[in-house]
Design an enzyme around this catalytic site. Sequence first.
Site, PDB file in Angstrom:
ATOM      1  N   GLU A  38     -11.198   2.331 -32.317  1.00  0.00           N
ATOM      2  CA  GLU A  38     -11.120   2.746 -30.918  1.00  0.00           C
ATOM      3  C   GLU A  38     -12.466   2.724 -30.193  1.00  0.00           C
ATOM      4  OE1 GLU A  38      -9.073   6.497 -30.846  1.00  0.00           O
ATOM      5  OE2 GLU A  38      -7.375   5.741 -31.997  1.00  0.00           O
ATOM      6  N   GLU A  44      -0.231   1.560 -36.782  1.00  0.00           N
ATOM      7  CA  GLU A  44       0.118   2.981 -36.612  1.00  0.00           C
ATOM      8  C   GLU A  44       1.442   3.097 -35.859  1.00  0.00           C
ATOM      9  OE1 GLU A  44      -3.154   5.328 -35.148  1.00  0.00           O
ATOM     10  OE2 GLU A  44      -4.634   4.176 -36.281  1.00  0.00           O
TER      11      GLU A  44
END
Length: 369
Positions: free
Chosen positions: A156, A261
């Site tokens: 991220e 995810e």
Amino acid sequence: MKKRTFLLVAACIALPGLLSAQQTGLKDAVSGHFLIGAAINQRQSDGKDANATKVLKRHFNTIVAENCMKSGLLQPRENKFDFRAADRFVDYAEKNGQVPIGHCLIWHSQAPRWFFTDDEGKRVSREVMIERMRKHISTVVGRYKGRIKGWDVVNEAIEDDGSFRRSPFYEIVGEDFIEIAFKAAHEADPDVELYYNDFSMSKPGKRAAVCRLVKRLKDAGCRIDGVGMQSHNGLDYPDLSDYEASIDSFAACGVKVMITELDVNVLPNPRGFGGAAVEQNFEYQKKYNPYTAGLPEDMAEKLRERYKALFDIYRRHSGQISRITLWGISDANSWLNNWPVPGRTNYPLLFDRKYNEKPVVDDIINMYK
């Protein structure tokens, strides 16, 4: 004896879906396409959840540690590493025939507090930050050398618009902190696969930025094997054409694509919610938690159709995708029960709160068979 045999055969003919589910797990159905797995929590990797182990053995062939390999838990104090939970995770994977994936080495969230400051609480210098990064990466990756298939090296680091996230790593080191991290991981284990992982990867701005990042890392001589598309999806987001376009774009960069995810949020979202940044937090309101007694039939059918659409995409792009990882096993354990609104009852996974497979599991199995 003949009568019992007839009844058994008749039952098998009448219930073909039940028979296929009994004989075939998800991992068997998608074998030859990609690995399929789940993130597991520490109680599960400690072997204290027999239901989770049963589902994993039957349906999945790879696992990721939900939390215990993040830097804040591995090195809560400088030079004081705690590998107990992470060691048990790797042992659990090996014992149960699962391919372990390391998550994650460098992430601005869930990093230890001391990581970015000196003894006086001031931001450390670029040199100190780089040294701390390198030491953490080399220690962690080196400990599991030869036992981990791949690492989410950086997590991220890019905003949805394609700009760099102004994390402490970025502000102290600069955008080359990513290159430094990948080189440190490769030095610690030259054979392990290395990945970049992020959310909202279907957004055009982020897609283009990640492609630029992959090219930059390769031009700098870094090893990068894959891009992880966090897929914290909803019933009506992301746009599936954009989602497919990102799979194609990342694959065209010469790396593997991983769905890292995966879950599907079925609840209404507060205004202003977006992406998967964990720092989002909204006040509990009953309207955001409408299904406390169970998911209504119409909503369950929408969830089923959404998963079927996603796995159809994965099937058609199986030459580009190397792994799919659900973010959890059972609805009871999903992080979406508490994020971005704490205390909700969500239903985002393939197995319900009692670890029973939802009908879509059989749909997926039959789709790939």
